[in-house]
Design an enzyme around this catalytic site. Structure first.
Site, PDB file in Angstrom:
ATOM      1  N   SER A 150    -113.053 -74.809 -54.381  1.00 36.16           N
ATOM      2  CA  SER A 150    -113.388 -73.977 -53.235  1.00 36.16           C
ATOM      3  C   SER A 150    -112.750 -72.614 -53.427  1.00 36.16           C
ATOM      4  O   SER A 150    -112.490 -72.181 -54.553  1.00 36.16           O
ATOM      5  CB  SER A 150    -112.909 -74.660 -51.949  1.00 36.16           C
ATOM      6  OG  SER A 150    -113.276 -73.934 -50.815  1.00 36.16           O
ATOM      7  N   ARG A 315    -117.778 -71.507 -47.068  1.00 37.97           N
ATOM      8  CA  ARG A 315    -117.988 -72.218 -45.807  1.00 37.97           C
ATOM      9  C   ARG A 315    -119.228 -73.112 -45.854  1.00 37.97           C
ATOM     10  O   ARG A 315    -119.333 -74.062 -45.085  1.00 37.97           O
ATOM     11  CB  ARG A 315    -118.143 -71.217 -44.648  1.00 37.97           C
ATOM     12  CG  ARG A 315    -116.860 -70.551 -44.196  1.00 37.97           C
ATOM     13  CD  ARG A 315    -117.064 -69.816 -42.881  1.00 37.97           C
ATOM     14  NE  ARG A 315    -115.851 -69.144 -42.441  1.00 37.97           N
ATOM     15  CZ  ARG A 315    -115.634 -67.844 -42.540  1.00 37.97           C
ATOM     16  NH1 ARG A 315    -116.565 -67.072 -43.085  1.00 37.97           N
ATOM     17  NH2 ARG A 315    -114.517 -67.302 -42.117  1.00 37.97           N
ATOM     18  N   VAL A 437    -109.978 -75.604 -40.359  1.00 38.92           N
ATOM     19  CA  VAL A 437    -109.938 -74.991 -41.693  1.00 38.92           C
ATOM     20  C   VAL A 437    -110.965 -73.864 -41.796  1.00 38.92           C
ATOM     21  O   VAL A 437    -112.047 -73.923 -41.233  1.00 38.92           O
ATOM     22  CB  VAL A 437    -110.212 -76.070 -42.768  1.00 38.92           C
ATOM     23  CG1 VAL A 437    -110.243 -75.455 -44.155  1.00 38.92           C
ATOM     24  CG2 VAL A 437    -109.156 -77.157 -42.693  1.00 38.92           C
ATOM     25  N   GLU A 438    -110.613 -72.821 -42.571  1.00 40.30           N
ATOM     26  CA  GLU A 438    -111.490 -71.672 -42.830  1.00 40.30           C
ATOM     27  C   GLU A 438    -111.963 -71.022 -41.533  1.00 40.30           C
ATOM     28  O   GLU A 438    -113.120 -70.656 -41.376  1.00 40.30           O
ATOM     29  CB  GLU A 438    -112.693 -72.095 -43.700  1.00 40.30           C
ATOM     30  CG  GLU A 438    -112.277 -72.475 -45.115  1.00 40.30           C
ATOM     31  CD  GLU A 438    -113.467 -72.811 -46.011  1.00 40.30           C
ATOM     32  OE1 GLU A 438    -114.606 -72.597 -45.573  1.00 40.30           O
ATOM     33  OE2 GLU A 438    -113.242 -73.283 -47.136  1.00 40.30           O
ATOM     34  N   GLY A 439    -111.036 -70.865 -40.598  1.00 39.50           N
ATOM     35  CA  GLY A 439    -111.346 -70.243 -39.314  1.00 39.50           C
ATOM     36  C   GLY A 439    -111.572 -71.292 -38.247  1.00 39.50           C
ATOM     37  O   GLY A 439    -112.420 -72.163 -38.394  1.00 39.50           O
TER      38      GLY A 439
END
Length: 721
Positions: A150, A315, A437-439
C-alpha cells in the site's frame, strides 16, 4: 460592440467583482489544490454532469485475473492460509515464524513491484484478490501483507524515486530482506496530514556536506516496530537557505533506515487487541543524507503531492480488499450456519427474521464486490479516481462493520464465545480499526467525497474559481455562462425525468437493468441540479455545511455503487439467479438516495427558498426513486445462499475454504443430503428408520453438533489466557 463585450462589461465584470470581494465561491489553499489535482476524474465526472453517458460507463474494464495471478491464489495463498491458525496468532500475538519466512520467500511483500525489480508485478486487481482471500483466513495476515503493498516506500519509489534508489531498495523490498513501514500519522495530524509537525533541518556537517537532522513523533504506524526501512513524512526546513530555495521547503518524504542513531522502535500499540504490528515511532536528532529523500534533491518539498497522488489510488485497493474479504466471511458463515443450526425443530434460516438479515448480507456483498472490482478495473487502466476511491474506502469499511455485526446476531451466543471455533469475533475486533485508517470515515464522507468532489468533478466550478484567482475575466465569462446553461439544462432535465419517473431516458440495455439505468439518469440530473443550487446558496460557506455536504456525498456514493452493480450484472452474463441480488441491492441504494435528498431539502436553506426546498422534499416523498425492499426478495436471497452451492460459491468467491469453513461446508452438504431422513424422523419417529438411515443421521448429528459447539476451558487454562 459585440454581444459578448456588452455581456462582459455590464454583467460579468460586476459579478466578478462581487464574487471576489465577498468571497462567494470557495477559496482553495495550495495544499487543497494539490489534493484536488491528485488523481483523475473518472465516472464521478459523468455522475456530476447530470447526463451520464451509460454507454461509456458500461464499456469500462471489468478486470479478470491473469493465469499467473490465479495460480498464485490457488497455490501460494492457499498454502500460507493453511499455515496460519488465526486463534494461535491472537494467542501468541504474532504470525508464526514460518509464515513470516514464507511471505518473504514467496514475494508477498512485493506484489506491486515490477518483475524487473524482483517483484511479482501483479495488477491492482490481482493484488486486491490476494489481500481479500487472506482476509477470509486472518485479518492479521491480510494487514501484514497489505501494508508493504500500500502507501509506503515501494509505492513512492516506483512513482517518484531516482533510478539508483529503485535499483537498491525495490529488490530488497520484494524479497523481504527489508521490511517497510510508512510514518505519516502524528498526535496532531490524523486525517489532516498537512498538519504534520515532524521536521527536518538542513545543515552542513563537519565535512561540509549537506544533511538533514530529523525530529519526529509518529503513531499508529503499522509494521513500525519491526520495519528496517521507514518511509518518513516531515516538514523540511532550511534556516540558513543552504539550498537557495528559502527557509520553509514543505512536506518531504524520505527513506530512513531503522538502525540509525536516535530512532526508537521499542514500543507497541494494542489496536483493539488485534495483534498486527502497530507502533509509535520516535526520532531525535536522526541524521540522513539529502539523497535519502525520495526523488533526491528534486523531491524535497514535494511530499504533499506524493502523498495525495498515492492516497488517491491506495484508498481504492487496500481497505476495500480486506473489507470485502471480511464481509464475504461474515455472510458465508451466517448463511451456512443458518442451515445447520436448528431451533424449535427447524433450521433457523427458515425464520423470516433471520432470512431477512441473511438476504441483506448477501445483497451487500454482491454490491460491495461489484464496486471493488469496477474500481480496480479503472486503476488497472491507468486511472487515479480520487473521489471514487474515497467512496470505496468509506463504504467498504462501513459495510464490513455492519455485515460482521449482522452475522454475529445470527450466530448468537456462538459468536461471542472466544476460541478456535469462533470465525467472526476477530473480524469484529478489526472492524473499527478499518474505519479510522487513511482518514476517519466521518471526514471522508463530509469533506472528501462531495466537498472535494464538487470542485474536482464539476464541469465548471474549479475552472471558475481559478479564473477568479487569476483575475481572468474573459475565461470567467466563458465558464460562467456555460455553467449557467448547464444549470438550466439540468433543471429542465431533472423536472422532465422527475415527472416521467425516469422513463423518458432511453436505456442502453434491456431487461431488468433498463429500469434501474433510467432511475440513475433521473438521480444524476437531480443531483447535478441540487449541487449547483447548493453551491450558489452557500458559496464559500459550503465547506462549513458538512452535514449537507455529507448528504450530497451519500447520493453521489450510492450512484457510484449502483452503477458498478449494474456493470457487474451485465459483465457476468445477466444470470437469472443473480437478478434478486441485483434487485435488493438497487432498491436499497435508491431508498438511501431518497433519504439523503429529503435531508438536503429540509436543511439546505431558510426563508422563502427554504420553503421551496421543503416543498421539493414533500414532492420527493410522494415521488420517490426507491421503495422498501420486498421481504420476498430478501427471503429469496437467503434461500439461494443456503440451498444453491453454485450461487454461494460465486457470490462468496475467492475465500479460503479450509479449517472451520470446510467443516461448515461439509455440514451444510450433509444436512441437504439427509433432509428427507430428518423429515421422516420428525414425522414418524426414530423407530421407523432403516439401519442406513440411522447411519446417515448419526453422521449428520455429529457434524451438526460440531458446528454449533462453542469453546470452553478449564479454570487453569482460562486464567492462563
Amino acid at each position: 460592440m459585440s454581444f459578448k463585450t456588452l455581456r462582459t462589461n455590464y454583467v460579468t465584470k460586476p459579478l466578478f467583482k462581487t464574487l471576489k470581494r465577498k468571497g462567494l465561491l470557495p477559496s482553495i489553499s495550495d495544499t487543497e489544490k494539490t489534493a484536488l489535482r491528485a488523481g483523475s476524474v473518472w465516472i464521478e465526472g459523468e455522475l456530476f454532469s447530470g447526463k451520464p453517458d451509460f454507454e461509456r460507463i458500461f464499456s469500462y474494464n471489468y478486470p479478470t485475473l491473469s493465469k499467473e495471478e490465479q495460480a498464485f491464489l490457488d497455490n501460494e495463498v492457499e498454502e500460507v492460509c493453511a499455515m496460519t491458525d488465526d486463534w494461535e496468532v491472537f494467542y501468541t500475538r504474532d504470525l508464526p515464524e514460518q509464515v513470516w519466512k514464507y511471505l518473504k520467500d514467496k514475494s508477498f511483500f512485493g506484489m506491486i513491484i515490477p518483475k524487473e525489480h524482483g517483484g511479482l508485478g501483479f495488477s491492482a486487481y490481482g493484488h486486491s484478490c490476494v489481500i481479500e482471500k487472506l482476509a477470509t483466513c486472518s485479518q492479521v495476515l491480510a494487514i501484514t501483507v497489505m501494508v508493504p503493498n500500500s502507501l509506503g516506500p515501494a509505492e513512492l519509489l516506483l512513482r517518484y524515486g531516482e533510478e539508483n534508489q529503485k535499483k537498491y531498495y525495490l529488490p530488497r523490498l520484494a524479497n523481504g530482506s527489508e521490511i517497510p513501514c510508512f510514518a505519516l500519522t502524528e498526535p496532531e495530524a490524523g486525517s489532516d496530514a498537512a498538519a504534520i509537525r515532524s521536521h527536518g533541518t538542513i545543515f552542513k556537517d563537519t565535512d561540509g556536506n549537506l544533511k538533514i537532522k530529523l525530529q519526529f513523533e509518529k503513531r499508529y504506524i503499522t509494521l513500525g516496530a519491526v520495519a528496517t526501512v521507514i518511509g518518513l513524512a516531515f516538514v523540511c526546513k532550511d534556516p540558513e537557505n543552504l539550498l537557495g530555495r528559502g527557509v520553509d521547503l514543505g512536506i518531504t518524504c524520505a527513506l530512513v533506515t531503522a538502525d540509525k542513531n536516535g530512532i526508537d522502535q521499542s514500543r507497541r500499540h494494542d489496536p483493539m487487541g488485534v495483534p498486527f504490528i502497530n507502533a509509535p515511532l520516535i526520532g531525535k536528532d536522526v541524521i540522513i543524507n539529502l539523497d535519502d529523500v525520495i526523488g533526491g534533491l528534486e523531491g524535497i518539498g514535494k511530499g504533499w503531492q506524493m502523498l495525495m497522488e498515492s492516497l488517491a489510488v491506495g484508498r481504492g485497493i487496500s481497505l476495500p480488499s480486506t473489507s470485502t474479504g471480511g464481509s464475504k466471511l461474515a455472510a458465508f458463515v451466517a448463511s451456512t450456519y443458518s442451515v445447520v443450526r436448528y431451533q424449535f425443530g427447524i433450521a433457523i434460516g427458515k425464520f423470516e427474521g433471520v432470512a431477512e438479515v441473511i438476504g441483506r448480507l448477501g445483497a451487500e456483498v454482491y454490491v460491495l464486490d461489484a464496486a471493488k472490482r469496477f474500481t480496480l478495473g479503472a486503476i488497472d487502466d491507468g486511472e487515479k479516481p480520487a473521489v471514487a476511491n474515497a467512496i470505496m474506502k468509506y463504504h467498504s469499511t462501513e459495510k464490513f462493520r455492519k455485515n460482521i455485526m449482522d452475522a454475529m446476531d445470527i450466530q448468537g451466543g456462538a459468536a461471542i464465545i472466544m476460541g478456535p471455533k469462533n470465525l467472526l469475533a476477530h473480524a469484529y475486533y478489526g472492524a473499527p480499526i478499518a474505519i479510522t485508517v487513511e482518514g476517519a470515515n466521518i471526514i471522508t464522507r463530509t469533506l472528501i467525497q462531495f466537498g472535494q468532489g464538487m470542485i474536482r468533478c464539476h464541469p465548471y466550478a474549479y475552472a471558475e474559481i481559478e479564473a477568479i484567482e487569476k483575475e481572468d475575466i474573459d475565461a470567467f465569462d466563458t465558464y460562467f455562462f456555460e455553467h449557467l446553461s448547464h444549470i438550466i439544462r439540468n433543471m429542465f432535465r431533472a423536472c422532465i425525468l422527475g415527472i416521467s419517473r425516469g422513463h423518458l431516458h432511453k436505456p442502453q440495455n434491456r431487461g431488468i437493468t433498463a429500469r434501474y439505468e433510467q432511475k440513475l439518469a433521473w438521480c444524476s440530473a437531480k443531483f447535478a441540479c441540487m449541487s449547483d443550487i447548493a453551491l450558489g446558496l452557500m458559496g464559500s460557506g459550503m465547506k462549513k455545511r458538512e452535514s449537507v455536504s455529507g448528504r450530497f456525498a451519500d447520493v453521489l456514493s450510492q450512484m457510484y455503487l449502483l452503477s458498478a452493480t449494474l456493470k457487474r450484472f451485465e459483465a457476468e452474463g445477466s444470470l437469472p439467479a443473480d437478478e434478486v441480488f441485483l434487485k435488493v441491492g438497487m432498491e436499497e441504494g435508491f431508498r438511501k438516495i431518497d433519504e439523503a435528498f429529503l435531508g438536503i431539502h429540509q436543511n439546505l436553506s431558510g426563508g422563502l427558498i427554504g420553503m421551496l426546498f421543503r416543498f421539493k422534499g414533500y414532492c420527493g416523498r410522494i415521488n420517490p426513486m426507491g421503495r422498501a425492499v420486498n421481504d420476498r426478495d430478501l427471503h429469496a436471497v437467503a434461500m439461494l445462499l443456503a440451498s444453491d452451492e453454485n450461487v454461494r460459491n460465486r457470490v462468496f468467491s475467492n475465500m479460503y475454504r479450509g479449517g472451520r469453513i470446510e467443516e461448515l461446508n461439509e455440514a451444510v452438504e450433509m444436512m441437504f443430503e439427509a433432509r428427507d431422513v430428518i423429515r421422516k424422523r420428525k414425522k414418524l419417529g426414530e423407530n421407523t428408520l432403516s439401519v442406513e438411515e440411522k447411519k446417515i443421521l448419526e453422521k449428520t448429528d455429529a457434524l451438526q453438533q460440531n458446528i454449533i459447539a462453542v469453546d470452553s476451558y478449564t479454570n487453569e487454562d482460562y486464567f492462563r489466557c
